[in-house]
Design a protein around this motif. Structure first.
Motif, PDB file in Angstrom:
ATOM      1  N   VAL A   8      -0.292  -5.626   6.038  1.00 44.73           N
ATOM      2  CA  VAL A   8      -0.756  -7.011   5.941  1.00 44.73           C
ATOM      3  C   VAL A   8      -2.027  -7.082   5.102  1.00 44.73           C
ATOM      4  N   GLY A   9      -2.949  -6.171   5.336  1.00 44.29           N
ATOM      5  CA  GLY A   9      -4.189  -6.157   4.565  1.00 44.29           C
ATOM      6  C   GLY A   9      -3.960  -5.876   3.093  1.00 44.29           C
ATOM      7  N   MET A  10      -3.062  -4.937   2.809  1.00 41.94           N
ATOM      8  CA  MET A  10      -2.760  -4.598   1.417  1.00 41.94           C
ATOM      9  C   MET A  10      -2.096  -5.774   0.711  1.00 41.94           C
ATOM     10  N   THR A  11      -1.180  -6.434   1.387  1.00 43.36           N
ATOM     11  CA  THR A  11      -0.506  -7.589   0.794  1.00 43.36           C
ATOM     12  C   THR A  11      -1.490  -8.717   0.525  1.00 43.36           C
ATOM     13  N   THR A  12      -2.366  -8.975   1.475  1.00 43.43           N
ATOM     14  CA  THR A  12      -3.360 -10.030   1.315  1.00 43.43           C
ATOM     15  C   THR A  12      -4.316  -9.711   0.169  1.00 43.43           C
ATOM     16  N   ALA A  13      -4.803  -8.483   0.140  1.00 40.02           N
ATOM     17  CA  ALA A  13      -5.726  -8.084  -0.928  1.00 40.02           C
ATOM     18  C   ALA A  13      -5.047  -8.174  -2.295  1.00 40.02           C
ATOM     19  N   SER A  14      -3.804  -7.771  -2.374  1.00 40.84           N
ATOM     20  CA  SER A  14      -3.077  -7.834  -3.641  1.00 40.84           C
ATOM     21  C   SER A  14      -2.899  -9.278  -4.097  1.00 40.84           C
ATOM     22  N   PHE A  15      -2.573 -10.147  -3.161  1.00 40.09           N
ATOM     23  CA  PHE A  15      -2.406 -11.563  -3.505  1.00 40.09           C
ATOM     24  C   PHE A  15      -3.713 -12.176  -3.988  1.00 40.09           C
ATOM     25  N   VAL A  16      -4.810 -11.857  -3.306  1.00 41.48           N
ATOM     26  CA  VAL A  16      -6.117 -12.397  -3.698  1.00 41.48           C
ATOM     27  C   VAL A  16      -6.513 -11.882  -5.074  1.00 41.48           C
ATOM     28  N   VAL A  17      -6.289 -10.599  -5.329  1.00 36.91           N
ATOM     29  CA  VAL A  17      -6.622 -10.036  -6.640  1.00 36.91           C
ATOM     30  C   VAL A  17      -5.770 -10.684  -7.731  1.00 36.91           C
ATOM     31  N   ALA A  18      -4.476 -10.824  -7.478  1.00 34.83           N
ATOM     32  CA  ALA A  18      -3.582 -11.422  -8.475  1.00 34.83           C
ATOM     33  C   ALA A  18      -3.976 -12.864  -8.774  1.00 34.83           C
TER      34      ALA A  18
END
Length: 63
Positions: A8-18
């Motif tokens: 969940v954290g990795m997905t959220t961080a990836s979305f925010v970065v993108a």
């Protein structure tokens, strides 16, 4: 940290970065590149965390 929390954290961080990269540059390719880089760094960090947990568990059982 267990795997679902990490996912969940990795997905959220990836979305925010993108999203932030796309809004800052307007380039979908730069956003994709930074997102892939974020995913790679997250995986390396998770791997090192698992190695550390295994190493500490091994040290405690040998005492």
């Amino acid at each position: 940290m267990n795997f679902p929390q990490f996912l969940v954290g990795m997905t959220t961080a990836s979305f925010v970065v993108a999203l932030s990269t796309f809004l800052a540059t307007g380039s979908i390719w730069k956003a994709l590149g930074w997102t892939v880089l974020t995913l790679i760094v997250s995986q390396v960090g998770y791997f090192l965390l698992v190695v550390q947990v295994i190493y500490r568990a091994g040290r405690k059982t040998h005492r």
